[in-house]
Write an enzyme that holds these catalytic residues in place. Sequence first.
Site, mmCIF file in Angstrom:
data_model
loop_
_atom_site.group_PDB
_atom_site.id
_atom_site.type_symbol
_atom_site.label_atom_id
_atom_site.label_comp_id
_atom_site.label_asym_id
_atom_site.label_seq_id
_atom_site.Cartn_x
_atom_site.Cartn_y
_atom_site.Cartn_z
ATOM 1 C CB CYS A 1 -1.006 -0.009 1.158
ATOM 2 S SG CYS A 1 -0.396 0.373 2.800
ATOM 3 C CG HIS B 1 17.029 -10.952 13.779
ATOM 4 N ND1 HIS B 1 17.702 -9.820 14.185
ATOM 5 C CD2 HIS B 1 17.973 -11.798 13.284
ATOM 6 C CE1 HIS B 1 19.001 -9.973 13.945
ATOM 7 N NE2 HIS B 1 19.191 -11.164 13.391
#
Length: 142
Positions: free
Chosen positions: A65, A98
């Site tokens: 977006c 991570h």
Amino acid sequence: MKLAIGSDHAGFGYKQMLLEWLRDNGYEVQDFGTHSLDSVDYPDYVHPLALAVERGEVDLGILLCGSANGVCITANKHQGIRAGLAWVPEVATLIRQHNNANVLCIPARFVNEETARAITSQFLNTAFEGGRHQTRVDKISC
């Protein structure tokens, strides 16, 4: 690898570009829309994509977006989703390594097409490191 892709009107052009590029590179991609530049409400496209990722119907999702914030916030409402916003390839690497992100959110108004492809490539080609990061990921859901 089976992917899902979706966007609102601000991300539509980049979604179309990435959809073609991904398919050209051998990925199976399900397009969750939108399918035009007409103004739409991004949650109408994000929720179905997030459900497909949660249910294991696809391996990973990509959302676009204007700022990527709306799609990222909405996707993260789903318990099984770890959506991360990446504006450079290095961030895409880290959200996979991570955070074990399973949905990539790209801000179409703030990156060029080449960068969007590089971000997507890093996201798709980076593995979760596990270990101490798994302990942290396990603490995300409440």
